[in-house]
Design a protein around this motif. Structure first.
Motif, short mmCIF file in Angstrom:
data_model
loop_
_atom_site.label_atom_id
_atom_site.label_comp_id
_atom_site.label_asym_id
_atom_site.label_seq_id
_atom_site.Cartn_x
_atom_site.Cartn_y
_atom_site.Cartn_z
N GLU B 88 53.42 24.61 -70.42
CA GLU B 88 53.15 25.73 -71.29
C GLU B 88 52.65 24.83 -72.94
N GLU B 89 53.37 23.69 -73.06
CA GLU B 89 52.84 23.11 -74.13
C GLU B 89 51.76 21.93 -74.16
N ASN B 90 51.75 21.56 -73.01
CA ASN B 90 50.67 20.64 -72.97
C ASN B 90 49.68 21.09 -71.89
N ALA B 129 57.96 31.90 -60.48
CA ALA B 129 56.89 32.06 -61.59
C ALA B 129 55.75 32.74 -61.52
N VAL B 130 55.04 32.82 -60.05
CA VAL B 130 54.05 33.52 -59.78
C VAL B 130 54.05 35.04 -60.06
N PHE B 131 55.50 35.38 -60.31
CA PHE B 131 55.74 36.86 -60.42
C PHE B 131 55.73 37.13 -62.15
N GLY B 132 55.21 38.25 -62.91
CA GLY B 132 55.51 38.32 -64.32
C GLY B 132 56.08 39.92 -64.58
N ALA B 133 56.84 39.85 -65.65
CA ALA B 133 57.40 41.29 -65.80
C ALA B 133 56.14 42.22 -66.09
N MET B 145 51.04 39.02 -57.89
CA MET B 145 51.25 37.81 -58.49
C MET B 145 50.45 38.09 -59.85
N ALA B 146 51.48 38.24 -61.14
CA ALA B 146 50.86 38.44 -62.34
C ALA B 146 51.67 37.83 -63.30
N PRO B 147 51.16 36.36 -63.31
CA PRO B 147 52.28 35.29 -63.93
C PRO B 147 52.14 35.64 -65.44
N GLY B 152 53.26 29.35 -63.92
CA GLY B 152 52.97 30.41 -62.98
C GLY B 152 51.69 30.38 -62.36
N THR B 153 50.66 30.61 -63.36
CA THR B 153 49.35 30.84 -63.03
C THR B 153 48.81 29.68 -62.24
N GLN B 154 49.06 28.57 -62.56
CA GLN B 154 48.66 27.50 -61.51
C GLN B 154 49.23 27.45 -60.24
N LYS B 155 50.49 27.91 -60.28
CA LYS B 155 51.09 27.84 -58.87
C LYS B 155 50.51 29.28 -58.06
#
Lengths: 328, 328
Positions: B88-90, B129-133, B145-147, B152-155
């Motif tokens: 997230e940071e890099n 983390a591939v799943f998102g709220a 899958m809505a990271p 999560g997106t990369q996975k």
């Protein structure tokens, strides 16, 4: 406004250029520059008074995307893709163009923003091929992406990247999943989906057409005119309400082949429908059986995306846009 | 059997190496060679009688993957990743390692198959983390899958690529979405998920631990021992029943923090639980509120993947594997 169209020489790309030249930029913006790129040099839009660049490019080449965005277009339409059949047959080419080409574009935009803020609206044409069987009868906005083709995989991956790069504020992305475009202008072709257009387009000009599947086959359609409307609307909407999910199934018309033919009869009579010859093709029937039948695109409708509401309108759009308003 | 582990120096990687050296290859195969790669040179497994290579590599470098697969390992465990916070940071580093590193690996395997058939079993560690709220209370195998993070997106993207390369017969992939690993051995860390382990691990050795969230927070857990079991099982299963969907949510234990603490009390008494200090942290509470709470991993269970069935077992695994069977 400077608009870049990648894939400007394709069927939808050319119609988008025509509409921009006729009507100006999205949401009434003044269009000052058009950059038109494709694997073959796009036609020069002679009727446009502004600045024009037409470029013959290979988007799989990492040097291409930096060149396309160096003048910082305000809106980018990314339409370029190897089609489904070709992506399946030529695996590496599909990935190079449909996925890596898009990665190059995202990274080139990101690099532009290092020097000075740059967050273009990026309209990406996705596809209902991001979904794979088994399907419900009607696919809702929360249905999972489980593509069963390389083309569908590449589009699904680009959607995820577009969401994440947008979330990070690096682009202002909108992805639109186009229905099958019907009626496609031009000649009959051998694409598995070709017959959906052929059985309407050919009889409208007095030619025979082959129907290779049963009449109860249902599929999801929108006209080329509607597709151009989706693109322009996607370039103009407020993206705030999209949140983290920047990609939307577009509205369309769910119709069986029988309903298509009924509409053709209403518009052009039995002298047209008589020209449709049933010639079953097991291979095409099997491919089409794996395709989505209908969608419930609530998010797109709430955001004001509009398609035709029935097949009579889809046929009418073709007659007006391709046949000068007249049928044979 | 030649096994390659990419990310062999990490916590799970080291445990996987230990288990392979102790027990032999997946499903009882004779292990003849181990290639261990990571960004720091993995420890040499002195107890292993077979051939060993330990490599210090950068998987973001396109030259690395061809080197790793040139000896055609039969099974590849791909564990290497930049963790969630760092991705997230890099942003660029996350994409270079978590996505492009995997693309290089897939293409290197594909290129190996040009000379002679080569279809290794590729076990990929994905993440919940591939799943998102927003989430349902229990996430089923067909949830989209809505990271909401780059990690999560990369996975999620790697999962889609693994499916497609497997469908095309270029790799024989299995992706496993790991629960949060608990109890992580080592020192307390500042990761948002760290407290789930800290509140058990530290009291078990007589140390205080901070609980930064309310006791009704529920999350999804499995032990490091279970994670190694998932990896070995994924390397051994018949992949036929997976069809086009090669990636699976792993089983685990859904537990509230209160249930974790109750289990700790049963195992180690109130002298342990008294060491947990409630110190609310709004930031951590907010992050954790966006995480999945529970799964219904029917596909993985049907394929024989096994986790602990309650938190007492998770704590017991830690006591046996990290504390020599004894608690303070």
């Amino acid at each position: 406004m400077h608009v870049l169209i990648i894939g400007a020489a394709g069927m939808v790309g050319r119609k988008l250029v025509d509409r921009l030249v006729a009507d100006g930029g999205p949401a009434g913006a003044e269009l000052t520059k058009l950059t038109l790129a494709d694997v073959v040099r796009p036609e020069f839009p002679a009727a446009f008074a502004g600045d024009v660049s037409t470029l013959e490019v290979d988007i799989a080449d990492p040097a291409t995307a930096p060149r396309l965005v160096q003048e910082r277009p305000d809106v980018i339409f990314h339409l370029a893709a190897v089609v489904s059949g070709e992506a399946e047959e030529n695996f590496d080419k599909g990935y190079a163009i449909n996925l890596e080409g898009f990665q190059h574009l995202l990274h080139a935009i990101e690099r532009q923003s290092i020097e000075a803020p740059y967050v273009p609206r990026l309209v990406f044409t996705s596809s209902i091929a991001v979904f794979g069987a088994p399907f419900p009868d009607v696919i809702g906005d929360d249905f999972l992406m489980a593509p069963l083709t390389s083309y569908g995989t590449q589009k699904a991956v680009c959607e995820l990247l577009l969401n994440d790069f947008s979330r990070k504020g690096l682009v202002d992305g909108v992805g639109i999943r186009l229905p099958t475009i019907c009626i496609r202008p031009g000649k009959p072709n051998l694409a598995a989906s070709g017959f959906f257009s052929n059985i309407l387009r050919e009889p409208l000009v007095g030619q025979e057409a082959i129907l290779p599947v049963d009449r109860d086959v249902m599929h999801w359609h929108a006209s080329p005119r509607a597709a151009v409307g989706f693109l322009l609307h996607a370039a103009a909407i407020d993206t705030g309400p999209l949140g983290g999910r920047r990609c939307l199934s577009m509205p369309g018309v769910a119709a069986t082949v029988q309903e298509q033919i009924d509409a053709l009869e209403r518009v052009a009579g039995t002298k047209a429908t008589r020209l449709i010859k049933y010639q079953p093709d097991e291979k095409i029937a099997r491919i089409v059986a794996g395709w989505p039948r209908a969608f419930d695109p609530q998010r797109a409708l709430a955001l004001g995306f509009e398609a035709e509401s029935n097949f009579d309108e889809i046929i009418q759009a073709h007659i007006e846009d391709e046949l000068g308003g007249k049928i044979a």
